[in-house]
Write a protein that holds these residues in place. Structure first.
Motif, PDB file in Angstrom:
ATOM      1  N   SER A  30       0.807  -1.228   0.000  1.00  0.00           N
ATOM      2  CA  SER A  30       0.000   0.000   0.000  1.00  0.00           C
ATOM      3  C   SER A  30       0.839   1.277   0.000  1.00  0.00           C
ATOM      4  O   SER A  30       0.301   2.376   0.165  1.00  0.00           O
ATOM      5  CB  SER A  30      -0.901   0.015   1.241  1.00  0.00           C
ATOM      6  OG  SER A  30      -0.098  -0.004   2.426  1.00  0.00           O
ATOM      7  N   ALA A  31       2.147   1.149  -0.194  1.00  0.00           N
ATOM      8  CA  ALA A  31       3.043   2.297  -0.050  1.00  0.00           C
ATOM      9  C   ALA A  31       2.660   3.457  -0.956  1.00  0.00           C
ATOM     10  O   ALA A  31       2.402   3.282  -2.138  1.00  0.00           O
ATOM     11  CB  ALA A  31       4.480   1.876  -0.329  1.00  0.00           C
ATOM     12  N   ARG A  32       2.643   4.649  -0.365  1.00  0.00           N
ATOM     13  CA  ARG A  32       2.393   5.866  -1.133  1.00  0.00           C
ATOM     14  C   ARG A  32       3.526   6.871  -0.996  1.00  0.00           C
ATOM     15  O   ARG A  32       3.600   7.842  -1.730  1.00  0.00           O
ATOM     16  CB  ARG A  32       1.071   6.503  -0.691  1.00  0.00           C
ATOM     17  CG  ARG A  32       1.001   6.824   0.775  1.00  0.00           C
ATOM     18  CD  ARG A  32      -0.421   7.123   1.239  1.00  0.00           C
ATOM     19  NE  ARG A  32      -0.490   7.443   2.656  1.00  0.00           N
ATOM     20  CZ  ARG A  32      -0.368   8.658   3.150  1.00  0.00           C
ATOM     21  NH1 ARG A  32      -0.169   9.681   2.328  1.00  0.00           N
ATOM     22  NH2 ARG A  32      -0.452   8.868   4.449  1.00  0.00           N
ATOM     23  N   ILE A  33       4.430   6.616  -0.042  1.00  0.00           N
ATOM     24  CA  ILE A  33       5.599   7.466   0.162  1.00  0.00           C
ATOM     25  C   ILE A  33       6.821   6.560   0.301  1.00  0.00           C
ATOM     26  O   ILE A  33       6.811   5.618   1.104  1.00  0.00           O
ATOM     27  CB  ILE A  33       5.464   8.331   1.431  1.00  0.00           C
ATOM     28  CG1 ILE A  33       4.226   9.226   1.358  1.00  0.00           C
ATOM     29  CG2 ILE A  33       6.719   9.177   1.642  1.00  0.00           C
ATOM     30  CD1 ILE A  33       3.954   9.987   2.653  1.00  0.00           C
ATOM     31  N   LEU A  34       7.862   6.826  -0.486  1.00  0.00           N
ATOM     32  CA  LEU A  34       9.127   6.096  -0.381  1.00  0.00           C
ATOM     33  C   LEU A  34      10.178   7.029   0.203  1.00  0.00           C
ATOM     34  O   LEU A  34      10.547   8.028  -0.423  1.00  0.00           O
ATOM     35  CB  LEU A  34       9.576   5.596  -1.757  1.00  0.00           C
ATOM     36  CG  LEU A  34      10.977   4.970  -1.844  1.00  0.00           C
ATOM     37  CD1 LEU A  34      11.098   3.755  -0.929  1.00  0.00           C
ATOM     38  CD2 LEU A  34      11.309   4.591  -3.291  1.00  0.00           C
ATOM     39  N   PHE A  35      10.648   6.708   1.417  1.00  0.00           N
ATOM     40  CA  PHE A  35      11.700   7.480   2.077  1.00  0.00           C
ATOM     41  C   PHE A  35      13.054   6.905   1.690  1.00  0.00           C
ATOM     42  O   PHE A  35      13.271   5.689   1.772  1.00  0.00           O
ATOM     43  CB  PHE A  35      11.540   7.420   3.594  1.00  0.00           C
ATOM     44  CG  PHE A  35      10.387   8.220   4.130  1.00  0.00           C
ATOM     45  CD1 PHE A  35      10.533   9.572   4.415  1.00  0.00           C
ATOM     46  CD2 PHE A  35       9.159   7.620   4.352  1.00  0.00           C
ATOM     47  CE1 PHE A  35       9.473  10.311   4.915  1.00  0.00           C
ATOM     48  CE2 PHE A  35       8.091   8.354   4.848  1.00  0.00           C
ATOM     49  CZ  PHE A  35       8.247   9.702   5.133  1.00  0.00           C
ATOM     50  N   ALA A  89       4.569  -2.130  11.967  1.00  0.00           N
ATOM     51  CA  ALA A  89       3.110  -2.212  11.837  1.00  0.00           C
ATOM     52  C   ALA A  89       2.530  -0.875  11.386  1.00  0.00           C
ATOM     53  O   ALA A  89       1.665  -0.817  10.502  1.00  0.00           O
ATOM     54  CB  ALA A  89       2.495  -2.642  13.166  1.00  0.00           C
ATOM     55  N   PHE A  90       3.009   0.214  12.000  1.00  0.00           N
ATOM     56  CA  PHE A  90       2.510   1.537  11.629  1.00  0.00           C
ATOM     57  C   PHE A  90       2.830   1.853  10.173  1.00  0.00           C
ATOM     58  O   PHE A  90       1.964   2.332   9.426  1.00  0.00           O
ATOM     59  CB  PHE A  90       3.103   2.617  12.539  1.00  0.00           C
ATOM     60  CG  PHE A  90       2.829   4.006  12.045  1.00  0.00           C
ATOM     61  CD1 PHE A  90       1.586   4.585  12.232  1.00  0.00           C
ATOM     62  CD2 PHE A  90       3.802   4.721  11.353  1.00  0.00           C
ATOM     63  CE1 PHE A  90       1.308   5.857  11.744  1.00  0.00           C
ATOM     64  CE2 PHE A  90       3.537   5.996  10.867  1.00  0.00           C
ATOM     65  CZ  PHE A  90       2.287   6.558  11.068  1.00  0.00           C
ATOM     66  N   CYS A  91       4.066   1.601   9.751  1.00  0.00           N
ATOM     67  CA  CYS A  91       4.471   1.945   8.385  1.00  0.00           C
ATOM     68  C   CYS A  91       3.724   1.110   7.352  1.00  0.00           C
ATOM     69  O   CYS A  91       3.383   1.607   6.270  1.00  0.00           O
ATOM     70  CB  CYS A  91       5.981   1.769   8.230  1.00  0.00           C
ATOM     71  SG  CYS A  91       6.950   2.968   9.180  1.00  0.00           S
ATOM     72  N   THR A  92       3.441  -0.136   7.679  1.00  0.00           N
ATOM     73  CA  THR A  92       2.660  -0.976   6.770  1.00  0.00           C
ATOM     74  C   THR A  92       1.253  -0.423   6.615  1.00  0.00           C
ATOM     75  O   THR A  92       0.736  -0.307   5.494  1.00  0.00           O
ATOM     76  CB  THR A  92       2.615  -2.421   7.301  1.00  0.00           C
ATOM     77  OG1 THR A  92       3.942  -2.952   7.351  1.00  0.00           O
ATOM     78  CG2 THR A  92       1.759  -3.307   6.390  1.00  0.00           C
ATOM     79  N   GLU A  93       0.644  -0.040   7.721  1.00  0.00           N
ATOM     80  CA  GLU A  93      -0.711   0.490   7.680  1.00  0.00           C
ATOM     81  C   GLU A  93      -0.770   1.860   7.006  1.00  0.00           C
ATOM     82  O   GLU A  93      -1.700   2.166   6.247  1.00  0.00           O
ATOM     83  CB  GLU A  93      -1.277   0.594   9.096  1.00  0.00           C
ATOM     84  CG  GLU A  93      -2.707   1.107   9.148  1.00  0.00           C
ATOM     85  CD  GLU A  93      -3.260   1.167  10.560  1.00  0.00           C
ATOM     86  OE1 GLU A  93      -4.381   1.666  10.722  1.00  0.00           O
ATOM     87  OE2 GLU A  93      -2.572   0.710  11.496  1.00  0.00           O
ATOM     88  N   ALA A  94       0.253   2.682   7.279  1.00  0.00           N
ATOM     89  CA  ALA A  94       0.263   4.053   6.755  1.00  0.00           C
ATOM     90  C   ALA A  94       0.796   4.142   5.324  1.00  0.00           C
ATOM     91  O   ALA A  94       0.711   5.200   4.698  1.00  0.00           O
ATOM     92  CB  ALA A  94       1.097   4.949   7.670  1.00  0.00           C
ATOM     93  N   GLY A  95       1.353   3.060   4.808  1.00  0.00           N
ATOM     94  CA  GLY A  95       1.869   3.072   3.437  1.00  0.00           C
ATOM     95  C   GLY A  95       3.194   3.791   3.296  1.00  0.00           C
ATOM     96  O   GLY A  95       3.419   4.514   2.312  1.00  0.00           O
ATOM     97  N   LEU A  96       4.101   3.576   4.248  1.00  0.00           N
ATOM     98  CA  LEU A  96       5.419   4.201   4.215  1.00  0.00           C
ATOM     99  C   LEU A  96       6.464   3.157   3.851  1.00  0.00           C
ATOM    100  O   LEU A  96       6.597   2.130   4.528  1.00  0.00           O
ATOM    101  CB  LEU A  96       5.761   4.823   5.571  1.00  0.00           C
ATOM    102  CG  LEU A  96       4.714   5.757   6.177  1.00  0.00           C
ATOM    103  CD1 LEU A  96       5.246   6.379   7.460  1.00  0.00           C
ATOM    104  CD2 LEU A  96       4.290   6.825   5.191  1.00  0.00           C
ATOM    105  N   ALA A  97       7.212   3.406   2.788  1.00  0.00           N
ATOM    106  CA  ALA A  97       8.247   2.496   2.307  1.00  0.00           C
ATOM    107  C   ALA A  97       9.619   3.099   2.575  1.00  0.00           C
ATOM    108  O   ALA A  97       9.774   4.329   2.661  1.00  0.00           O
ATOM    109  CB  ALA A  97       8.061   2.234   0.814  1.00  0.00           C
ATOM    110  N   ILE A 132       6.023  -0.864  -5.942  1.00  0.00           N
ATOM    111  CA  ILE A 132       5.015  -0.142  -5.161  1.00  0.00           C
ATOM    112  C   ILE A 132       4.262   0.800  -6.114  1.00  0.00           C
ATOM    113  O   ILE A 132       4.487   2.009  -6.116  1.00  0.00           O
ATOM    114  CB  ILE A 132       5.653   0.622  -3.976  1.00  0.00           C
ATOM    115  CG1 ILE A 132       6.958   1.323  -4.389  1.00  0.00           C
ATOM    116  CG2 ILE A 132       5.912  -0.330  -2.816  1.00  0.00           C
ATOM    117  CD1 ILE A 132       7.591   2.156  -3.269  1.00  0.00           C
ATOM    118  N   PRO A 133       3.368   0.240  -6.912  1.00  0.00           N
ATOM    119  CA  PRO A 133       2.726   1.006  -7.995  1.00  0.00           C
ATOM    120  C   PRO A 133       1.882   2.183  -7.530  1.00  0.00           C
ATOM    121  O   PRO A 133       1.631   3.099  -8.307  1.00  0.00           O
ATOM    122  CB  PRO A 133       1.872  -0.046  -8.705  1.00  0.00           C
ATOM    123  CG  PRO A 133       1.685  -1.150  -7.724  1.00  0.00           C
ATOM    124  CD  PRO A 133       2.940  -1.172  -6.910  1.00  0.00           C
TER     125      PRO A 133
END
Length: 201
Positions: A30-35, A89-97, A132-133
């Protein structure tokens, strides 16, 4: 660990080791931001085996302040250690890669400073984005990482706290440049959090 030899002068050689990235890319579906940082510090500086592992780096405090109004949210009480399970867990739910702009480096000094970090092999950013499309935001968390992106893709350097639009492969993304979360970067944590908060608006 790889080894390379470089001549200093005739008959003498200096052995300089390179380091390969110790972590797998963290790429929730579900990633929407890649750090993207530069490269993890040496293992002796880790408090967890995950991204931004140095206890005195404020990345997870900034994320805690933004999302929970508590800079200590991801800090384990009574320990100088972050809550790795809670972070994952937070990053998976929030979509943070997470990954870094280099997958192989050479440390020119025995420390974690980006100023003495030589990028040997840049990361394959298009390949990461391909996994992560739904990700439309690429975020660098420091000067070295920002320079690698600019040098690799020939785009403009965003202002600190801002972004430029860039096409990576055929993928349009926003390239954000955030202030370093290292305490060596001269900006209060609250001001850094103001910049990072823009990513989540």
């Amino acid at each position: 660990m790889n080894s390379t030899f470089f001549p200093i002068f005739a008959g003498n050689f200096l052995r300089m080791e390179t380091e390969t990235h110790p972590f797998r890319p963290f790429l929730p579906a579900s990633a929407r931001i890649l750090f993207l940082g530069s490269f993890p510090p040496q293992p002796k500086r880790w408090c967890i085996p995950f991204y931004y592992p140095n206890w005195i780096n404020d990345f997870w405090r900034i994320i805690g302040l933004i999302h929970f109004s508590d800079r200590e949210h991801f800090c384990l009480r009574g320990e100088k250690r972050f809550d790795e399970a809670g972070i994952r867990a937070f990053c998976t739910e929030a979509g943070l890669a997470f990954y870094d702009t280099a997958c192989e480096v050479r440390r020119l000094k025995d420390n974690a400073s980006d100023a003495f970090l030589e990028v040997v092999t840049p990361s394959d950013i298009p390949a990461l984005l391909g996994q992560i499309p739904g990700c439309g935001n690429l975020v660098t968390t420091g000067q070295k990482a920002s320079e690698v992106i600019v040098g690799t893709f020939g785009c403009a350097m965003p202002p600190v706290g801002g972004y430029v639009d860039v096409v990576i492969g055929t993928r349009p993304v926003r390239f954000w440049r955030m202030p370093s979360t290292s305490r060596a970067y001269p900006l209060p944590l609250e001001k850094k959090a103001e910049a990072y908060r823009k990513l989540f608006l």
